[in-house]
Structures are given as C-alpha cells and as structure tokens.
Design a protein around this motif. Structure first.
Motif, PDB file in Angstrom:
ATOM      1  N   PRO A  50       3.711  54.578  34.298  1.00 43.11           N
ATOM      2  CA  PRO A  50       2.308  55.251  33.577  1.00 43.11           C
ATOM      3  C   PRO A  50       1.405  55.641  34.870  1.00 43.11           C
ATOM      4  O   PRO A  50       0.657  56.628  34.596  1.00 43.11           O
ATOM      5  N   THR A  51       1.132  54.779  35.994  1.00 43.23           N
ATOM      6  CA  THR A  51       0.262  55.001  36.810  1.00 43.23           C
ATOM      7  C   THR A  51       0.545  56.020  37.817  1.00 43.23           C
ATOM      8  O   THR A  51       1.533  56.274  38.164  1.00 43.23           O
ATOM      9  N   ASP A  52      -0.371  56.917  38.135  1.00 40.08           N
ATOM     10  CA  ASP A  52      -0.258  57.950  39.198  1.00 40.08           C
ATOM     11  C   ASP A  52      -0.548  57.232  40.466  1.00 40.08           C
ATOM     12  O   ASP A  52      -1.424  57.028  40.989  1.00 40.08           O
ATOM     13  N   LEU A  53       0.748  56.901  41.220  1.00 40.40           N
ATOM     14  CA  LEU A  53       0.545  55.850  42.300  1.00 40.40           C
ATOM     15  C   LEU A  53       0.208  57.034  43.593  1.00 40.40           C
ATOM     16  O   LEU A  53      -0.431  56.206  44.467  1.00 40.40           O
ATOM     17  N   THR A  54      -0.147  58.112  43.489  1.00 42.27           N
ATOM     18  CA  THR A  54      -0.525  58.867  44.908  1.00 42.27           C
ATOM     19  C   THR A  54      -1.970  58.782  44.893  1.00 42.27           C
ATOM     20  O   THR A  54      -2.357  58.896  45.832  1.00 42.27           O
ATOM     21  N   ALA A  55      -2.700  58.312  43.529  1.00 45.38           N
ATOM     22  CA  ALA A  55      -4.002  58.153  43.723  1.00 45.38           C
ATOM     23  C   ALA A  55      -4.391  56.905  44.264  1.00 45.38           C
ATOM     24  O   ALA A  55      -5.649  56.597  44.486  1.00 45.38           O
ATOM     25  N   TYR A  56      -3.841  55.891  44.890  1.00 41.74           N
ATOM     26  CA  TYR A  56      -4.048  54.653  45.440  1.00 41.74           C
ATOM     27  C   TYR A  56      -3.725  54.676  46.760  1.00 41.74           C
ATOM     28  O   TYR A  56      -2.539  55.068  47.124  1.00 41.74           O
ATOM     29  N   ASP A  57      -4.786  54.410  47.506  1.00 40.12           N
ATOM     30  CA  ASP A  57      -4.561  54.323  49.148  1.00 40.12           C
ATOM     31  C   ASP A  57      -4.120  52.881  49.509  1.00 40.12           C
ATOM     32  O   ASP A  57      -3.286  52.901  50.423  1.00 40.12           O
ATOM     33  N   ASN A  58      -4.565  51.979  48.961  1.00 37.36           N
ATOM     34  CA  ASN A  58      -4.321  50.436  49.377  1.00 37.36           C
ATOM     35  C   ASN A  58      -3.168  49.762  48.562  1.00 37.36           C
ATOM     36  O   ASN A  58      -3.212  48.593  48.387  1.00 37.36           O
ATOM     37  N   ARG A  59      -2.276  50.612  47.878  1.00 37.44           N
ATOM     38  CA  ARG A  59      -1.472  49.678  46.833  1.00 37.44           C
ATOM     39  C   ARG A  59      -0.250  49.128  47.805  1.00 37.44           C
ATOM     40  O   ARG A  59      -0.153  49.965  49.194  1.00 37.44           O
ATOM     41  N   LEU A  60       0.351  48.204  47.291  1.00 39.55           N
ATOM     42  CA  LEU A  60       1.651  47.647  47.849  1.00 39.55           C
ATOM     43  C   LEU A  60       2.749  48.376  47.500  1.00 39.55           C
ATOM     44  O   LEU A  60       2.794  49.143  46.547  1.00 39.55           O
ATOM     45  N   CYS A  61       3.897  47.946  47.779  1.00 40.59           N
ATOM     46  CA  CYS A  61       5.420  48.668  47.500  1.00 40.59           C
ATOM     47  C   CYS A  61       5.396  48.288  45.935  1.00 40.59           C
ATOM     48  O   CYS A  61       4.974  47.045  45.553  1.00 40.59           O
ATOM     49  N   ALA A  62       6.001  49.132  45.104  1.00 38.73           N
ATOM     50  CA  ALA A  62       6.324  48.699  43.743  1.00 38.73           C
ATOM     51  C   ALA A  62       7.604  47.909  43.809  1.00 38.73           C
ATOM     52  O   ALA A  62       8.445  47.914  44.718  1.00 38.73           O
ATOM     53  N   SER A  63       7.551  46.860  42.749  1.00 35.90           N
ATOM     54  CA  SER A  63       8.716  45.776  42.982  1.00 35.90           C
ATOM     55  C   SER A  63       9.339  45.416  41.458  1.00 35.90           C
ATOM     56  O   SER A  63       8.516  45.705  40.448  1.00 35.90           O
ATOM     57  N   ILE A  64      10.663  45.421  41.543  1.00 29.18           N
ATOM     58  CA  ILE A  64      11.425  44.896  40.423  1.00 29.18           C
ATOM     59  C   ILE A  64      11.801  43.440  40.406  1.00 29.18           C
ATOM     60  O   ILE A  64      12.444  43.041  41.326  1.00 29.18           O
ATOM     61  N   HIS A  65      12.012  42.970  39.368  1.00 27.62           N
ATOM     62  CA  HIS A  65      12.874  41.657  39.373  1.00 27.62           C
ATOM     63  C   HIS A  65      13.605  41.606  38.129  1.00 27.62           C
ATOM     64  O   HIS A  65      13.060  41.934  37.094  1.00 27.62           O
ATOM     65  N   PHE A  66      14.852  41.502  38.052  1.00 27.16           N
ATOM     66  CA  PHE A  66      15.793  41.172  36.687  1.00 27.16           C
ATOM     67  C   PHE A  66      15.518  39.805  36.074  1.00 27.16           C
ATOM     68  O   PHE A  66      16.398  39.148  36.696  1.00 27.16           O
ATOM     69  N   SER A  67      14.898  39.735  34.892  1.00 23.10           N
ATOM     70  CA  SER A  67      14.755  38.391  34.626  1.00 23.10           C
ATOM     71  C   SER A  67      15.925  37.971  33.809  1.00 23.10           C
ATOM     72  O   SER A  67      16.066  36.670  33.768  1.00 23.10           O
ATOM     73  N   SER A  68      16.660  38.745  33.067  1.00 21.44           N
ATOM     74  CA  SER A  68      17.688  38.351  32.568  1.00 21.44           C
ATOM     75  C   SER A  68      18.513  39.759  32.265  1.00 21.44           C
ATOM     76  O   SER A  68      18.505  40.769  32.723  1.00 21.44           O
TER      77      SER A  68
END
Length: 530
Positions: A50-68
């Motif tokens: 939902p976040t507009d990632l282009t609006a953030y300058d200092n963000r980190l890479c998005a990350s995923i983990h498959f819990s189950s």
C-alpha cells in the motif's frame, strides 16, 4: 554493506519448489514459477504494497519471508511490517494475499527470518528484524551497532472478532552483522552465527540496575578463583567467617553447578563449559575459611576457556608449569633472529606457502543458542577457522542449514532444536568447495541444492560456477601421478550470462538455478542426470 549491499533480492519459496518471488521498484510482489522443464510463466503480480515506495529516500530494500505454506511476512523497507495470509501458494487459484496485521515498528529493517506455529492452540508468528543503527556512544569503533528485534505476533479473540496483535518484543544488540540468525520452529529459541557476540537488552529499569551492578563489580575482587589440569578443575571461593559447613550447599550435575550459603540466593550457579563426572566431584572448607571445590573433567585433556558459561565474576589462575608448557610449545614460532635458518627443510614459518585465499577476513565466529524465556545463552560453540559460507533451507519445517568451511571442504549442518544431544547434525559434504570458493575474489552469492546434488556461486557480474557432487564414471580413468584408477569425478561447470547487469538475486533448487539481474531473470537447468 554486508547487511544491505549484498542483499539477495530473489526469494525462493521453499514450501513450493521452483517458485520464486521478488519485489519490484513500485512495491509489487512478483511471482515466477516453472511450468515446463525450463519454461517460466510470465511474472505474476500477487500483491502490491500500500505504501508509495518512490516517496521514501532512505528506505531499505523490501524483504519477504515465507513463514509457512500459507503465511508470509513482508517488510516495505520503511519500518512497517505486514503479516499476510497467502492461501496455498502452489496453486494460483487458491493463492490470495490478504493483510491480517500491519504496524509501524520504528526505524527501517529487513526480515532476517520468521516462523509460524501453534502455541497453546493459538496461531503465532515469530519474526526476526535486522537493523543497522547509529551508536552515538561508540567513539572508537565503527559508530554503528546491529539490532535483532524478535517480535511475536499472536491471534487474539476480542468480542467475537479475531485479530493479530504483538504479544512480545525483545531486542538483541551486537557489533557485527550476523552471518546466520534463525528462530526455532517452536518459537522457543534463537540461533545466531556471528563474529562478535549478541546480547539481549533488558528494559530501561533493568538496564540502570545492571549498570550500577557493573560499576560496583568492577571495583570488587573476583568472586572466585579457578585452576585446571588435564583431569580436573579446582575452584576457591572466599566465604564469610560466620558460615559453617552446615550452611553450605553444593549441588553437582553432569553439566551444572550450584553453590548456596544459608538461605541466600545462589552464590554460583550455571552451566559448566563442559561435562564433569558429577559423582566424583567434592568440596571442603580449608583452614583459611575458604571453600574449595574439585570438579573431575569427563573429557580429559582439553583446556576450558571459561568455567561457567557467561559468568565473568571468576578469575582463572595459571600455574607456572602451565605457563612454561605454553611458552615451550610456542618457542618454535619466535626467534630473536629474523628467520635464522631459511635453508633448512622446515623453516619456522614461510608466509609464501600461505595462499591469498587461505587468509580469513575475520578471526573466528561463534554459534550461540538463546533461550526465548530466560533470554540467556544455553549453548556456545567457537567456530574457530571454520568460516561461514552460506545458509540454505533443506526442509522448510526445520531451521535453515548453514554451511561452514572445514579445511578444504564445505560441510552442511542442520540444527535440531528438539534434540539437545544432537543439536547440530552434519548432513552433507561438498568436497574442495571451501578451497575453491576462497579463490573467487569477486564472489557475491553462494547456494546449494536442497538435495545436496550440487553447490553454486556467482560473481558480481556475469559468471556462475556450478560444482556437482562426485558421480561414477562410465569410462576408465587413471590418476597420472599415482597410477590408480579413478572411480568418481566431480564436475565444475561455468555459465556466463548474456548481460553485464549486476547480479541481484541467486537461488538454487534441486534441478535449476535462478539468477536475477535488474532487467532479466535467468534460469539455468542443472541436470542431475549427467
């Protein structure tokens, strides 16, 4: 740089083989699955942040983990965590990603690991978040510290409504990025491989008390002194004058010791560095009113670096014979004359014989297990020169395996948190991989097949190296030097990508390799048949 610059942007869904995901620059989670042998479906959008990632300058890479097989944790890189019910991901008809929890959790992080489990019949998800934070108090070091935040999210029922809330937050802090950090499948513990130690931060109230204790402890004499030989250990504890023999209780077990005086809290208590023959251990009160405890080592020979794991209140005393033995054993390494006789058969040390790839960047790492309830370390293993290479999920229901260099080879270890006597099991060996990978100066990612049939590594640009396990030969082959017949040969394959874009993601399944660049996803078939 290690935490974020070397980040693997390609995520393998270990619950469904040959299905990979990545998050693009617009925050879309894209899935690619293998349909035929080497045919890939078109990238399929399964979720959009939902976040507009282009609006953030200092963000980190998005990350995923498959819990189950049906739960996913997702970070947008701005400091917000999402818990997603994905449905069964292997079938696109039943796969529907739905947010059940999302919350702002402070400064940006990446997800290091997550697990989904039932605790007291309640669905619970534990997530490990990794941050690199500026340390204002650190004037001598790097100026940064690493935090690992262990968050437990549980399903609760309120007024007939089911929702997920944060149940517990715990923070560990260290001075180096962990090579490996994973939560046990039951959510009861945490294992970390790191160069520098991690420790839990208590609440602020506890912290101030802890700091006061530290300050006063620094001025005090050691609580106890200890010595050791190859066979036994002797502990000397000074006790108050009014204490009698009846006031002292010393309890021995194979791995623990507990000393109490009168009805006070234990004076000494904890897990011993190694096992002792507890039935042969004794204690006496000496004439100078000191308590002397004798422990008999179960394994004769090895020197203990510490008496009680994590207890710094004692002081080790080395006797003169031990000092002279150590100096004698090191004598051949030192000389007042620089290389006095370089022509002899075995000079003291010839640095030219050490190849560049044999030098490790770091001295040694440790493998620690933390208990989730007590927040204390229950196991510590010093890995010495057994350099960490990579981790891989062999069975998604178990913890990830980690691969260590042992001399020239690479050994794969599977943690078993439910088997204290066999907590780390050696499950596979990659012959000569430890030596080979060390010579690749531009290497970026390493991986292996979950069935151990091959290991692979890639450089920052273009080249991928695949090392197959030894296979029987169909033709007769002889070793030229020794004249013996060779029964098996391990093949090395090199693949060169048709582009010059940096490699951003790298994952291995039992039959194929996925290599991601900014513009292309390459699929390399590794046919185990030949």
């Amino acid at each position: 740089m290690r935490a974020f610059g070397m980040y693997n942007y390609l995520h393998l869904d270990s619950w469904y083989q040959d299905s990979v995901y990545y998050v693009d620059q617009f925050g879309r989670v894209m899935n690619l699955a293998v349909t035929l042998d080497t045919a890939l479906q078109k990238p399929r959008e399964v979720f959009r942040l939902p976040t507009d990632l282009t609006a953030y300058d200092n963000r980190l890479c998005a990350s995923i983990h498959f819990s189950s097989s049906s739960w996913v944790t997702l970070s947008d890189g701005t400091g917000r965590l999402y818990l997603i019910k994905s449905g069964k991901r292997g079938n696109s008809a039943s796969e529907k990603w739905e947010i059940v929890f999302n919350e702002e959790l402070g400064s940006p992080f990446i997800i290091a690991h997550s697990v989904s489990f039932l605790k007291c019949d309640t669905h619970t998800v534990a997530v490990l978040l990794l941050r690199v934070e500026k340390d204002e108090l650190d004037t001598k070091g790097s100026g940064f510290h690493i935090t690992l935040e262990w968050i437990t999210i549980a399903e609760i029922s309120k007024e007939g409504e089911h929702r997920y809330e944060i149940f517990k937050r715990r923070v560990l802090q260290g001075k180096s990025v962990p090579h490996y950090a994973a939560i046990e499948p039951s959510g009861d513990g945490l294992m970390i491989v790191s160069y520098k130690p991690f420790k839990f931060l208590q609440d602020e109230d506890d912290n101030s008390e802890e700091n006061d204790v530290k300050v006063t402890n620094e001025k005090k004499d050691p609580l106890y002194y200890w010595q050791q030989t190859e066979d036994d250990l002797t502990i000397t504890v000074h006790i108050p004058q009014d204490i009698t023999k009846d006031d002292i209780k010393v309890r021995f077990s194979p791995d623990n010791i507990c000393v109490t005086l009168k009805d006070q809290p234990p004076l000494m208590e904890g897990k011993l560095y190694s096992s002792v023959d507890h039935e042969s251990c004794t204690w006496i009160i000496r004439e100078d009113k000191s308590l002397e405890i004798s422990l008999i080592k179960k394994n004769e020979g090895p020197q203990w670096p510490e008496l009680i794991i994590g207890d710094t209140r004692g002081e080790f005393i080395m006797d003169s014979s031990q000092c002279s033995e150590i100096s004698e054993s090191l004598m051949h390494l030192t000389s007042e004359v620089m290389n006095p006789n370089p022509e002899k058969e075995k000079p003291p040390c010839n640095a030219q014989e050490l190849e560049e790839c044999d030098a490790f960047l770091e001295d040694s790492a440790s493998l620690c297990r933390f208990d989730g309830d007590t927040l204390k370390i229950t196991h510590v293993i010093n890995l010495g020169s057994n350099q960490y290479l990579f981790s891989v999920v062999v069975d998604p229901r178990e913890m990830p395996c980690f691969c260590l260099r042992h001399d020239v080879d690479a050994l794969l270890w599977q943690p078993h948190c439910d088997q204290p006597e066999n907590m780390w099991e050696h499950i596979a060996t990659f012959n000569a991989l430890g030596y080979v990978q060390a010579s690749k100066q531009d290497k970026k990612f390493m991986a292996c097949a979950p069935d151990y049939s091959y290991a692979a590594l890639c450089e920052c640009l273009r080249r991928v190296f695949i090392y197959r396990q030894p296979a029987p030969l169909s033709t007769v082959l002889y070793n030229r030097k020794e004249g013996r017949q060779v029964g098996q040969v391990a093949k090395q394959l090199v693949a060169t990508l048709e582009c010059n874009d940096p490699i951003l993601g790298f994952q291995a399944t039992s039959e194929r390799l996925f290599v991601l660049t900014a513009k292309t996803l390459f699929l390399i078939k590794v046919n185990s048949g030949n």
